[in-house]
Design a protein around this motif. Structure first.
Motif, PDB file in Angstrom:
ATOM      1  N   GLN A   1      46.703  55.830 -42.709  1.00 30.99           N
ATOM      2  CA  GLN A   1      46.930  54.449 -43.138  1.00 30.99           C
ATOM      3  C   GLN A   1      46.074  54.126 -44.365  1.00 30.99           C
ATOM      4  OE1 GLN A   1      49.229  52.476 -41.619  1.00 30.99           O
ATOM      5  NE2 GLN A   1      49.688  54.211 -40.269  1.00 30.99           N
ATOM      6  N   ILE A   2      46.532  53.179 -45.175  1.00 28.89           N
ATOM      7  CA  ILE A   2      45.728  52.703 -46.301  1.00 28.89           C
ATOM      8  C   ILE A   2      45.234  51.280 -46.069  1.00 28.89           C
ATOM      9  CG2 ILE A   2      46.785  54.208 -48.020  1.00 28.89           C
ATOM     10  CD1 ILE A   2      48.550  51.874 -48.867  1.00 28.89           C
ATOM     11  N   CYS A   3      45.660  50.664 -44.979  1.00 33.32           N
ATOM     12  CA  CYS A   3      45.150  49.341 -44.603  1.00 33.32           C
ATOM     13  C   CYS A   3      44.419  49.480 -43.271  1.00 33.32           C
ATOM     14  CB  CYS A   3      46.276  48.320 -44.487  1.00 33.32           C
ATOM     15  SG  CYS A   3      47.497  48.693 -43.211  1.00 33.32           S
ATOM     16  N   LEU A   4      43.578  48.499 -42.959  1.00 32.41           N
ATOM     17  CA  LEU A   4      42.859  48.509 -41.696  1.00 32.41           C
ATOM     18  C   LEU A   4      43.751  47.961 -40.592  1.00 32.41           C
ATOM     19  CD1 LEU A   4      39.308  47.292 -42.807  1.00 32.41           C
ATOM     20  CD2 LEU A   4      40.295  49.594 -42.855  1.00 32.41           C
ATOM     21  N   SER A   5      43.462  48.351 -39.379  1.00 30.10           N
ATOM     22  CA  SER A   5      44.325  47.979 -38.256  1.00 30.10           C
ATOM     23  C   SER A   5      44.150  46.524 -37.827  1.00 30.10           C
ATOM     24  CB  SER A   5      44.044  48.895 -37.055  1.00 30.10           C
ATOM     25  OG  SER A   5      42.678  48.792 -36.663  1.00 30.10           O
ATOM     26  N   GLN A   6      43.037  45.889 -38.234  1.00 29.60           N
ATOM     27  CA  GLN A   6      42.764  44.519 -37.816  1.00 29.60           C
ATOM     28  C   GLN A   6      41.800  43.871 -38.800  1.00 29.60           C
ATOM     29  OE1 GLN A   6      40.649  45.919 -34.125  1.00 29.60           O
ATOM     30  NE2 GLN A   6      39.140  44.365 -34.756  1.00 29.60           N
ATOM     31  N   ASP A   7      41.582  42.580 -38.597  1.00 28.94           N
ATOM     32  CA  ASP A   7      40.626  41.853 -39.424  1.00 28.94           C
ATOM     33  C   ASP A   7      39.223  42.035 -38.848  1.00 28.94           C
ATOM     34  OD1 ASP A   7      39.479  40.178 -41.282  1.00 28.94           O
ATOM     35  OD2 ASP A   7      40.029  38.335 -40.223  1.00 28.94           O
ATOM     36  N   TYR A   8      38.242  42.077 -39.741  1.00 25.62           N
ATOM     37  CA  TYR A   8      36.831  42.079 -39.370  1.00 25.62           C
ATOM     38  C   TYR A   8      36.209  40.907 -40.128  1.00 25.62           C
ATOM     39  CZ  TYR A   8      37.819  46.777 -37.669  1.00 25.62           C
ATOM     40  OH  TYR A   8      38.351  47.865 -36.995  1.00 25.62           O
ATOM     41  N   PRO A   9      36.081  39.749 -39.493  1.00 20.32           N
ATOM     42  CA  PRO A   9      35.751  38.511 -40.224  1.00 20.32           C
ATOM     43  C   PRO A   9      34.429  38.565 -40.987  1.00 20.32           C
ATOM     44  CG  PRO A   9      36.551  38.019 -38.007  1.00 20.32           C
ATOM     45  CD  PRO A   9      36.347  39.494 -38.064  1.00 20.32           C
ATOM     46  N   TRP A  10      33.476  39.396 -40.551  1.00 19.33           N
ATOM     47  CA  TRP A  10      32.174  39.436 -41.225  1.00 19.33           C
ATOM     48  C   TRP A  10      32.172  40.347 -42.452  1.00 19.33           C
ATOM     49  CZ3 TRP A  10      33.483  41.806 -36.701  1.00 19.33           C
ATOM     50  CH2 TRP A  10      33.317  43.184 -36.620  1.00 19.33           C
ATOM     51  N   LEU A  11      33.282  41.037 -42.701  1.00 18.71           N
ATOM     52  CA  LEU A  11      33.370  41.929 -43.853  1.00 18.71           C
ATOM     53  C   LEU A  11      34.203  41.292 -44.965  1.00 18.71           C
ATOM     54  CD1 LEU A  11      34.070  45.329 -42.038  1.00 18.71           C
ATOM     55  CD2 LEU A  11      31.874  44.400 -42.776  1.00 18.71           C
ATOM     56  N   GLU A  12      33.966  41.736 -46.194  1.00 19.58           N
ATOM     57  CA  GLU A  12      34.746  41.260 -47.331  1.00 19.58           C
ATOM     58  C   GLU A  12      36.032  42.083 -47.429  1.00 19.58           C
ATOM     59  OE1 GLU A  12      32.862  40.463 -51.124  1.00 19.58           O
ATOM     60  OE2 GLU A  12      30.899  40.561 -50.182  1.00 19.58           O
ATOM     61  N   LEU A  13      37.083  41.599 -46.802  1.00 21.04           N
ATOM     62  CA  LEU A  13      38.353  42.313 -46.796  1.00 21.04           C
ATOM     63  C   LEU A  13      39.388  41.553 -47.622  1.00 21.04           C
ATOM     64  CD1 LEU A  13      38.659  43.394 -43.041  1.00 21.04           C
ATOM     65  CD2 LEU A  13      37.714  44.677 -44.966  1.00 21.04           C
ATOM     66  N   ALA A  14      40.179  42.305 -48.339  1.00 24.33           N
ATOM     67  CA  ALA A  14      41.282  41.721 -49.102  1.00 24.33           C
ATOM     68  C   ALA A  14      42.473  41.513 -48.177  1.00 24.33           C
ATOM     69  CB  ALA A  14      41.656  42.645 -50.256  1.00 24.33           C
ATOM     70  N   ILE A  15      43.101  40.359 -48.292  1.00 26.98           N
ATOM     71  CA  ILE A  15      44.269  40.050 -47.469  1.00 26.98           C
ATOM     72  C   ILE A  15      45.480  39.993 -48.394  1.00 26.98           C
ATOM     73  CG2 ILE A  15      45.306  38.420 -45.860  1.00 26.98           C
ATOM     74  CD1 ILE A  15      42.485  37.419 -45.222  1.00 26.98           C
ATOM     75  N   TYR A  16      46.404  40.922 -48.186  1.00 28.13           N
ATOM     76  CA  TYR A  16      47.578  41.022 -49.056  1.00 28.13           C
ATOM     77  C   TYR A  16      48.809  41.268 -48.200  1.00 28.13           C
ATOM     78  CZ  TYR A  16      50.655  42.712 -52.807  1.00 28.13           C
ATOM     79  OH  TYR A  16      51.694  42.893 -53.683  1.00 28.13           O
ATOM     80  N   GLN A  17      49.779  40.373 -48.302  1.00 26.77           N
ATOM     81  CA  GLN A  17      51.022  40.454 -47.529  1.00 26.77           C
ATOM     82  C   GLN A  17      50.750  40.604 -46.033  1.00 26.77           C
ATOM     83  OE1 GLN A  17      53.402  43.556 -49.358  1.00 26.77           O
ATOM     84  NE2 GLN A  17      53.973  42.244 -51.084  1.00 26.77           N
ATOM     85  N   GLY A  18      49.739  39.872 -45.554  1.00 25.58           N
ATOM     86  CA  GLY A  18      49.419  39.862 -44.137  1.00 25.58           C
ATOM     87  C   GLY A  18      48.665  41.070 -43.634  1.00 25.58           C
ATOM     88  N   LYS A  19      48.260  41.975 -44.517  1.00 29.39           N
ATOM     89  CA  LYS A  19      47.512  43.168 -44.120  1.00 29.39           C
ATOM     90  C   LYS A  19      46.093  43.092 -44.676  1.00 29.39           C
ATOM     91  CE  LYS A  19      51.611  46.121 -43.937  1.00 29.39           C
ATOM     92  NZ  LYS A  19      52.270  47.352 -44.458  1.00 29.39           N
ATOM     93  N   TYR A  20      45.186  43.857 -44.040  1.00 33.11           N
ATOM     94  CA  TYR A  20      43.775  43.824 -44.402  1.00 33.11           C
ATOM     95  C   TYR A  20      43.384  45.132 -45.084  1.00 33.11           C
ATOM     96  CZ  TYR A  20      43.889  39.894 -41.193  1.00 33.11           C
ATOM     97  OH  TYR A  20      44.212  38.715 -40.573  1.00 33.11           O
ATOM     98  N   PHE A  21      42.804  44.987 -46.279  1.00 35.79           N
ATOM     99  CA  PHE A  21      42.439  46.152 -47.080  1.00 35.79           C
ATOM    100  C   PHE A  21      40.964  46.070 -47.484  1.00 35.79           C
ATOM    101  CE2 PHE A  21      46.938  45.424 -47.816  1.00 35.79           C
ATOM    102  CZ  PHE A  21      47.491  46.695 -47.734  1.00 35.79           C
TER     103      PHE A  21
END
Length: 412
Positions: A68-88
């Protein structure tokens, strides 16, 4: 029998003479670094080798293992990019590469704290070798390498293997190694490591101009023909372009844009109205990170500024850079190569000053750690005395003491 004894005696004599000529300073630097971190982390109650809570790169590596190139879930304490409903992961990908290999041994508990310390150590050793190759005596070369590492705001980054610090320290190590290899006339691996450094900190792309200028300057002074010079640069250039193409494809697969690493899709920029880079950020950042003092007076007395102060005070290696630059101008030793280096240095600083946060909570000015290799390279160029003066040793001692104090104050 006499011949045999003579042979053994000669061999032992050669070994002894080589041992006496050997430079054991790098081993001493490694030992001192290990002891320093063991003592510091013990006093602060920190694990010097364990995983970090901000393990973004490890999560990316584990996603790669799952195809996979996206993460399986959100990690709210991390700086994650949200694109088309996926977390990168919103950072360039290279720091995940060594962690990808380590996940096969440690799973999600990769030794993040150890990795940042190793990155700084290898950068320190590369700087020492550059200084020795440039003609500095052992003590001065060791002193300058310690000033860059333990007497700068790099030190504060090595106590936690968080995502931001891994990127900076790996870029620092790769850039220093690239400069060392280019100075030693190995352009192909130098350009490859440089391309990987850009995959940690994109503004490090400016070092590419210096690497080519450095090699061309040295090759022309050695009398190489232009055809030979270009022929030797082609393999490394192609490798670098291949790495850049890999970044572009990875970014396109994630965000549909070959130049987008993901920061623009952080909520603070995509939905909250913030502007990541802008010219109007420069005045406030200049006031804090160029002119700012490390202490301010509050209700409880003088306290260390925890959201930044002048990069010159946080990393005094830049003071040596500016002093040497001024001396070269006055003595008319300011060459075209030195001018190009200082131009890249100023441009890099301006680009960093355009950032909205400039690193947030920090000791000193952590983004400017990316610029330390400029100072190293400048001090290796002709025109400087190859031993430290008394005032420079005093600056070294004060810088290390201040950075240890500041690092401990920020971490406690």
């Amino acid at each position: 029998m006499n011949h045999f004894c003579h042979f053994v005696g000669g061999a032992c004599g050669n070994i002894y003479r080589r041992a006496r000529r050997a430079d054991y300073t790098p081993l001493l630097l490694c030992w001192a670094t290990a002891v320093f971190y063991c003592v510091l982390c013990a006093l602060m109650g920190r694990n010097p080798i364990g995983p970090s809570g901000y393990c973004t790169y490890t999560l990316q590596a584990l996603a790669w293992r799952d195809g996979q190139i996206c993460l399986s879930q959100d990690y709210p304490w991390l700086e994650l990019a949200i694109y088309q409903g996926k977390y990168f992961v919103s950072f360039p990908p290279v720091p995940s590469v060594p962690l990808y290999l380590l996940t096969f041994l440690f799973g999600k508990n990769t030794p993040d704290h150890l990795m940042v310390k190793l990155y700084m150590l290898f950068g320190l050793l590369a700087i020492y070798r550059m200084m020795r190759d440039a003609g500095y005596d052992k003590a001065s070369a060791a002193g300058l390498s310690l000033l860059c590492s333990f007497g700068s705001c790099l030190l504060a980054l090595t106590l936690d293997g968080a995502v931001w610090y891994q990127a900076q320290l790996l870029a620092y190590m790769l850039t220093c190694l690239a400069l060392l290899l280019m100075l030693r006339d190995h352009p192909t691996p130098a350009l490859l490591l440089y391309a990987l450094a850009v995959g940690c900190r994109p503004f490090n792309v400016l070092y590419g101009l210096l690497l080519y200028a450095l090699y061309i300057d040295k090759a022309r002074r050695d009398g190489q023909a232009w055809s030979t010079l270009l022929h030797r640069l082609i393999p490394g250039t192609l490798l670098g372009l291949f790495v850049a193409a890999a970044y572009a494809l990875y970014n396109y697969a994630r965000f549909g844009n070959p130049l987008e690493f993901g920061h623009n899709y952080l909520p603070e920029f995509s939905t909250q109205g913030g502007t990541q880079f802008a010219l109007w950020h420069i005045p406030a950042n200049f006031k804090t990170f160029v002119l700012g003092l490390p202490f301010s007076e509050g209700m409880d007395g003088w306290t260390l500024n925890q959201f930044g102060f002048s990069f010159l005070l946080a990393s005094p290696i830049f003071i040596l850079l500016l002093v040497q630059c001024a001396a070269d101008l006055c003595a008319r030793r300011f060459t075209l190569l030195k001018g190009g280096l200082m131009l890249c240095f100023i441009l890099h600083l301006l680009l960093l000053l355009m950032h909205r946060t400039f690193g947030g909570y920090q000791f000193g000015a952590r983004y400017t750690c990316d610029m330390i290799p400029y100072a190293v390279l400048y001090l290796c160029l002709p025109g400087r005395r190859r031993s430290l003066r008394v005032w420079e040793w005093c600056l070294l001692a004060a810088a290390i003491g201040f950075c240890v104090y500041g690092t401990a104050s920020m971490a406690l």
